[in-house]
Enzyme design. Structure first.
Site, short mmCIF file in Angstrom:
data_model
loop_
_atom_site.label_atom_id
_atom_site.label_comp_id
_atom_site.label_asym_id
_atom_site.label_seq_id
_atom_site.Cartn_x
_atom_site.Cartn_y
_atom_site.Cartn_z
NE ARG A 1 49.33 59.06 10.51
CZ ARG A 1 48.26 58.29 10.32
NH1 ARG A 1 47.14 58.55 10.97
NH2 ARG A 1 48.31 57.28 9.47
CE1 TYR B 1 58.32 61.17 6.77
CE2 TYR B 1 59.97 59.51 6.24
CZ TYR B 1 59.63 60.72 6.79
OH TYR B 1 60.62 61.49 7.36
CD GLU B 2 54.92 57.53 10.53
OE1 GLU B 2 53.77 57.16 10.83
OE2 GLU B 2 55.93 56.97 10.94
N GLY B 3 51.43 58.09 6.30
CA GLY B 3 50.11 58.43 5.77
C GLY B 3 50.23 59.65 4.88
#
Length: 592
Positions: A297, A441-443
């Site tokens: 992140r 993406y990645e949350g």
């Protein structure tokens, strides 16, 4: 688009002059043995050459050609295979890897700069080694010694790649409802069956093998997130002697056709009884995956920063050369038909906004990386705990705020080009398209905001937040009068954030909706306040050296712009947080 130039001077300024990272490394014996200022400088110099010389030239052509899929095989654009080989042979895939298995062993704060260089050059390219490094991190920290020895050396060497297989068609953020199954076998392996979507680098032609980390559920797994396990599933089976054997029972069903990052293969992956091995223990998959997530992140935030830097470099070159109209104060380039557009106040506003956000973001991402290094390498338990908690607090800010600011920055870069920014020739429109995924993406950034407020601030009772607030207050209390123009607004900003935090903690007790209603704006206020701290630190260094070099004069001017024109954004954002959740629930679903 202007040729990419690695911003090594600014990286050295942040690392060596502002944060004096060599002092941190000297306090961490595991790092003192492998890195010093000269080593770090040489690594970044070489990484900059590779990024600018081998990877950046493929950015536009890769976007235009994209990846192609045929009968389960994925081909990357022309030049990618050769560039990846150059990158891998230089050891860059394993720059932060464990030396025991062939990695370079560099701290994350150096790896963060390398990530910026590669992603500025070509984000689509940079995603392949990033996913491999992330997979290596989970394997290193959670897999058996046998799996580490069998897979890590070739992954660090870039001979094999890695992927993360989390998302399913019905399960994105809510991984607790995944359906992929893992059936235990008599030999200790598992048969993995299910479909995963949005898998970056799930299939490609850059390496001879791809090692998938797959989230799945055992037959007797508890419901929800507590029942998730992680499995290592190779594309090609690996024999006991390390040679490659038969193809595993998995395939790429298709690749996505996307808005951006078109040279990065985003795959639908089908696992049809594929053979895999458990990583860590049953039902501990999320813990193993989240080891990687803090690094990944932060890495996504750095992707945003990287695109903003690339956009700024092109925009400032264009603004110096493009002539249109005269300056408000009269002709500046009297020998020309018009003045360069850099004389115009609005162009300067956009350029300075880009510069201030990029340089603030570089300092902040480096600061977070230093906390990761401290948490990993410090031999003092209390120091590790504080750093761990700071990482937990700041990771969602790094991911979301850097990428939100990156979209603003790439749009400003496009706007400076005017109509030329909208067409493909100059490359600015690609940066805007590529940047958009970093917020998703990645949350998604909304999820990051919920994580910050719900888990990290409210969930810790404000304890994690207090580490950061106390550090800023210690800085402002110790600053001398020469820094007043930077320290005083920073004091006001942290006081505002303190009040907002305590108020939100209290309101959340009575109404759970308050967390979600406030989270996005709260994260933005936190981000601007964190950048203000970074800019105050940079201004302190630049102020002492402004007579030495125009670099420091420029740094001071940018700091003054940040405090005058960007930090005041916190006031409207604070007003939104204070407004609470009531107005969000005035309409029934049918009334939207």
């Amino acid at each position: 688009m202007a040729d990419y130039k690695a911003p090594l001077r600014d990286m050295r300024f942040v690392l060596n002059e502002v944060f004096e990272v060599s002092k941190l490394w000297a306090q961490l014996p595991a790092l003192a043995e492998v890195v010093d200022e000269d080593t770090a400088s040489a690594i970044l110099e070489e990484a900059g050459k590779v990024a600018a010389g081998s990877i950046a030239p493929l950015n536009r052509s890769g976007d235009e050609e994209g990846c192609s899929w045929h009968e389960g095989a994925v081909r990357t654009p022309a030049g990618f295979v050769e560039a990846y080989r150059t990158y891998a042979e230089g050891g860059w895939v394993g720059v932060g890897g464990d030396p025991e298995f062939g990695g370079m062993g560099m701290p994350k704060v150096i790896g963060a700069q390398v990530e910026e260089l590669v992603n500025s050059a070509n984000l689509s390219f940079g995603l392949y080694p990033m996913l491999t490094a992330g997979a290596c991190l989970s394997i290193l920290n959670h897999a058996s010694e046998e799996l580490k020895a069998q897979y890590l050396p070739n992954m660090y060497a870039g001979v094999w790649a890695g992927s993360m297989c989390l998302t399913e068609p019905h399960a994105g953020t809510d991984l607790g409802i995944i359906r992929t199954k893992a059936e235990p076998q008599a030999d200790g392996s598992y048969k993995i069956s299910g479909t995963k979507i949005f898998i970056t680098g799930g299939e490609h032609d850059l390496t001879e093998n791809i090692i998938h980390l797959v989230l799945a559920k055992l037959p007797d797994a508890p419901a929800g997130p507590k029942g998730i396990s992680l499995f290592l599933v190779p594309k090609v089976m690996v024999n006991a002697d390390g040679s490659l054997g038969e193809r595993n029972a998995l395939s790429c069903g298709s690749i996505e056709h996307k808005m951006g990052i078109k040279a990065s293969a985003t795959c639908v992956m089908n696992f049809d009884g594929a053979t895999g091995w458990i990583v860590d223990a049953p039902n501990k998959g999320l813990a193993a995956m989240f080891t990687m997530m803090n690094y990944e992140r932060l890495g996504v935030g750095i992707q945003g920063l990287a695109l903003g830097e690339r956009s700024y470099q092109s925009a400032v070159e264009y603004a110096r050369e493009r002539i249109q109209s005269r300056a408000p104060t009269g002709p500046q380039a009297k020998d020309k038909a018009a003045d360069p557009i850099i004389v115009h106040p609005d162009v300067r506003r956009m350029l300075l906004t880009m510069k201030a956000l990029n340089e603030g973001g570089r300092a902040f991402s480096s600061y977070v990386a230093m906390q990761l290094d401290t948490a990993k390498y410090s031999e003092d338990a209390a120091t590790r705990k504080r750093a761990d908690e700071l990482v937990a607090l700041l990771t969602p800010v790094a991911k979301a705020f850097l990428t939100d600011m990156a979209l603003e920055t790439t749009v400003h870069g496009q706007q400076i080009f005017g109509g030329h920014g909208f067409i493909r020739e100059w490359g600015q429109e690609q940066l805007v398209r590529d940047c958009r995924i970093t917020q998703i993406y990645e949350g998604t950034n909304g999820i990051q905001a919920l994580d910050l407020v719900g888990r990290k601030v409210v969930g810790s009772g404000g304890a994690f937040y207090q580490h950061f607030a106390d550090e800023i207050k210690a800085f402002t209390d110790s600053a001398d009068a020469s820094l007043a123009e930077f320290v005083n607004p920073l004091k006001d900003a942290i006081a505002n954030l303190e009040l907002m935090t305590s108020d939100l903690l209290e309101r959340a007790k009575a109404n759970p909706n308050e967390v979600g209603a406030a989270s996005v704006e709260y994260l933005q206020v936190f981000g601007y306040t964190a950048y203000a701290y970074m800019w105050a630190l940079m201004a302190r260094t630049a102020l002492a050296k402004q007579d030495q070099d125009d670099f420091y004069v420029s740094k001071l001017g940018t700091a003054r712009f940040f405090f005058a024109r960007l930090l005041p954004r916190i006031h409207s954002l604070t007003a939104s947080v204070k407004a609470g959740s009531e107005s969000l629930y005035l309409l029934d679903a049918a009334q939207f």
